[in-house]
Design an enzyme around this catalytic site. Structure first.
Site, PDB file in Angstrom:
ATOM      1  N   SER A  16       0.814  -1.200   0.013  1.00 10.63           N
ATOM      2  CA  SER A  16       0.013   0.100   0.038  1.00 10.63           C
ATOM      3  C   SER A  16       0.877   1.385   0.060  1.00 10.63           C
ATOM      4  CB  SER A  16      -0.816  -0.057   1.122  1.00 10.63           C
ATOM      5  OG  SER A  16      -0.197  -0.126   2.240  1.00 10.63           O
ATOM      6  N   TYR A  57      -6.352   8.935  12.730  1.00  2.00           N
ATOM      7  CA  TYR A  57      -5.262   8.009  13.001  1.00  2.00           C
ATOM      8  C   TYR A  57      -5.405   6.983  11.849  1.00  2.00           C
ATOM      9  CZ  TYR A  57      -3.626  10.785  16.960  1.00  2.00           C
ATOM     10  OH  TYR A  57      -3.151  11.730  17.817  1.00  2.00           O
ATOM     11  N   CYS A 385     -12.492  25.781  11.925  1.00  2.00           N
ATOM     12  CA  CYS A 385     -13.541  25.047  12.527  1.00  2.00           C
ATOM     13  C   CYS A 385     -13.330  24.850  14.275  1.00  2.00           C
ATOM     14  CB  CYS A 385     -13.571  23.616  11.758  1.00  2.00           C
ATOM     15  SG  CYS A 385     -15.190  22.931  11.957  1.00  2.00           S
ATOM     16  N   LEU A 386     -12.858  23.843  14.391  1.00  2.60           N
ATOM     17  CA  LEU A 386     -12.465  23.566  16.107  1.00  2.60           C
ATOM     18  C   LEU A 386     -11.619  24.822  16.617  1.00  2.60           C
ATOM     19  CD1 LEU A 386     -13.186  22.376  18.680  1.00  2.60           C
ATOM     20  CD2 LEU A 386     -11.132  20.761  18.303  1.00  2.60           C
ATOM     21  N   HIS A 511     -14.207  24.962   6.389  1.00  2.63           N
ATOM     22  CA  HIS A 511     -12.855  24.431   6.001  1.00  2.63           C
ATOM     23  C   HIS A 511     -12.236  25.139   4.726  1.00  2.63           C
ATOM     24  CE1 HIS A 511     -12.687  21.318   9.274  1.00  2.63           C
ATOM     25  NE2 HIS A 511     -13.897  21.675   9.177  1.00  2.63           N
ATOM     26  N   GLU A 513      -9.200  25.214   3.599  1.00  4.16           N
ATOM     27  CA  GLU A 513      -8.210  24.282   2.891  1.00  4.16           C
ATOM     28  C   GLU A 513      -8.892  23.297   1.953  1.00  4.16           C
ATOM     29  OE1 GLU A 513      -9.702  24.117   6.022  1.00  4.16           O
ATOM     30  OE2 GLU A 513      -9.702  21.957   6.615  1.00  4.16           O
TER      31      GLU A 513
HETATM   32  N1  GLN Z   1     -15.959  19.468  16.837  1.00 12.22           N
HETATM   33  C1  GLN Z   1     -16.418  20.847  16.389  1.00 12.22           C
HETATM   34  C2  GLN Z   1     -17.801  20.655  15.957  1.00 12.22           C
HETATM   35  O1  GLN Z   1     -18.474  19.693  15.539  1.00 12.22           O
HETATM   36  C3  GLN Z   1     -15.522  21.185  15.244  1.00 12.22           C
HETATM   37  C4  GLN Z   1     -15.501  20.227  13.958  1.00 12.22           C
HETATM   38  C5  GLN Z   1     -14.375  20.404  13.211  1.00 12.22           C
HETATM   39  O2  GLN Z   1     -13.414  20.834  13.349  1.00 12.22           O
HETATM   40  N2  GLN Z   1     -14.485  19.853  12.035  1.00 12.22           N
HETATM   41  O3  GLN Z   1     -18.563  21.695  15.644  1.00 12.22           O
END
Ligand code: GLN
Length: 536
Positions: A16, A57, A385-386, A511, A513
């Site tokens: 792989s 992971y 996001c987070l 996001h 990115e």
């Molecule tokens: N855990 C956060 C949420 O669900 C952010 C999700 C993330 O960073 N993709 O809103």
């Protein structure tokens, strides 16, 4: 008569991680640059319906398409190379195939019949492969089969490929097999036996590869090429060398030199049209190889042990670096290891701090410490996001004065849930495919950093989250200098926060990115790097 769509299947052998995704994307790029409309599809043999429920992971980043599919990270490469969006149809898993077949069975579609891998599962695989070709949007569909030939899970996919090639004829469907030619340093030799064995695996399933792409650390001489061709029953010109290169963005040019595109087109009986137009691509490579500047950026996250967990962010920085003719040294900093005492030491060498997306409470404290440091020391900050949610929590605690501020994802007892579950999410119990996913509109406030970055007032970006900025507190934030400058026009959901008194401080719920490509580097990444360079 209109030309029918042609199919290219890409399988992998020996081991792989040989880079089927990059080879597929590179071939697609060359065919596109010759004037063909191309898309790439990934078939994943695992039983999860999609990778959305997988820990990073396990499988690296989960990539999200415009239409909200949670997909394999290879789709990110396809989009970054081709600059054409993918969709739900571009990623199919064994889980999806079985789900459909079992639903059909329960509905009574196969009434009276025994439902079997052949023909029912293989027919469903074939149907999914043909959806893209039948759409009329593409001249060529490249279908990458995940896993390694010989895996039990891959067998129905290989059988479907065999049947499709039989159905369509070999001028319309070809198989490229990606394999490894290992170098034994003790013997000082390249070895072809593993390749012969993996081709034999394919032959046992009735599939004769048309082209072999051989990953190697050393050039293949004429004799080795002839040997591989003879024992694997392919033309000598269909033995393609894929030598290790310093950047994945070199691979299309390496494949061009090896004439992979020409061999493919001649096997598919398609015209070569023009020589591939790759001027922009070459210029981009020129910029990443000969940068005029250099900046160090910290990526603060908790999945730092596995670089693939932040694949698209990584690539977006390469695109943004090229746009600024600047080398971006992106270093991963483990959020769990950042404390008040060591933050200065950990972040002092960086000209920008990005706090990464993620789920759950692990590593949050370190992220908050890193954000505070960047905010107080005027270091360009970018939260995704987070990462955006964390910068809201940090500001609430340390500036607004809500000492217990938190997100209900981590602590639902806090009196100041500045980040809270979205109302549409409250009654959802199933985990798979239920987040707020895919592209949504966002209206930008006039005069804001965001509107300057994008140069427009309305944007669309992709999402993957359950929690959101709590509008109940907007005024408290505004009063203290953090503004919500991007909102969803329909729901009022806060999508972007900024601190105007800071040189560059932006957090985005979406996001960005995922939309950065070689041709269209994402403007937030571009401006973030520009600011980091200017303040250096
Ligand atoms: N855990 C956060 C949420 O669900 C952010 C999700 C993330 O960073 N993709 O809103």
């Amino acid at each position: 008569m209109e030309q029918k769509c042609k199919y290219i299947f890409v399988t992998g052998g020996v081991t792989s991680s040989l880079g089927k995704g990059i080879i597929s994307a590179s071939l697609a790029k060359l065919l596109q640059a010759r004037g063909y409309r191309v898309t790439i599809q990934k078939l994943d043999p695992y039983i999860n319906v999609d990778p959305g429920t997988l820990n990073p992971y396990e499988h690296g980043e989960c990539y999200v398409t415009e239409d909200g599919a949670e997909t394999d990270l290879d789709l990110g490469h396809y989009e970054r190379f081709l600059n054409v969006p993918t969709s739900q149809a571009n990623n199919v898993t064994t889980g999806k195939i079985y789900q459909t077949v079992i639903d059909n069975e329960r509905r009574g579609d196969y009434l009276g019949k025994t439902v079997q891998v052949i023909p029912h599962i293989t027919d469903e695989i074939k149907r999914r492969i043909k959806i893209l070709g039948d759409s009329g949007n593409f001249d060529i569909v490249i279908t990458e089969i995940g896993g390694t030939v010989g895996d039990i899970e891959s067998l129905p996919f290989i059988e479907a490929v065999r049947q499709l090639q039989w159905d369509m004829g070999e001028d319309n469907a070809i198989v490229i097999h990606l394999t490894l030619i290992p170098f034994l340093s003790a013997a000082g030799e390249l070895k072809t036996k593993p390749t012969q064995h993996s081709v034999r695996f394919l032959l046992e399933s009735g599939v004769q590869p048309d082209i072999l792409v051989c990953r190697t650390e050393h050039p293949l001489n004429a004799e080795i090429r002839r040997k591989i061709a003879l024992f694997c029953n392919v033309n000598v010109n269909a033995v393609i060398e894929s030598i290790d290169v310093s950047t994945i963005y070199d691979v299309p040019l390496v494949m061009l030199k090896e004439k992979l595109d020409k061999v493919v087109l001649s096997k598919l009986k398609l015209a070569a049209k023009q020589e591939p137009l790759l001027e922009e691509w070459k210029e981009f490579l020129q910029h990443i190889k000969h940068p005029k500047n250099e900046v160090n950026i910290a990526l603060v996250g908790k999945y730092v042990e596995l670089p693939d967990a932040y694949k698209s962010i990584n690539e977006a920085f390469i695109h943004a670096g090229a746009a600024n003719e600047c080398k971006v040294n992106l270093k991963y900093v483990h959020s769990e290891l950042i404390t008040d005492d060591n933050v200065k030491d950990k972040l002092k060498d960086f000209q920008g701090v990005l706090v990464a997306p993620g789920f759950g409470g692990r590593g949050i404290d370190g992220k908050l410490v890193a954000i505070k440091y960047a905010r107080e020391n005027n270091i360009p900050f970018f939260g995704i996001c987070l990462g955006m949610q964390c910068c809201v929590i940090e500001f609430a605690r340390n500036v607004v004065g809500f000492n217990d501020a938190h997100s209900s994802e981590m602590d639902s007892n806090s009196k100041h849930l500045v980040i809270d579950i979205m109302s549409e999410q409250k009654n959802i119990t199933q985990k798979g495919g239920t987040m707020r996913l895919g592209a949504y509109e966002c209206a930008l406030q006039k005069g804001s950093l965001a509107s300057k970055i994008y140069g427009k007032s309305k944007i669309t970006e992709r999402h993957r989250h359950r929690y959101e900025f709590n509008n109940k507190f907007t005024k408290d934030f505004e009063k203290h200098g953090m503004l919500v400058t991007g909102t969803n026009p329909e729901t009022g959901l806060g999508e972007i926060v900024e601190i105007p008194s800071h040189p560059f401080f932006i957090g985005v719920q979406f996001h960005p990115e995922l939309k950065s490509t070689v041709e269209n580097p994402h403007p937030i990444f571009v401006k973030f790097i520009k600011k980091a360079m200017d303040l250096k």
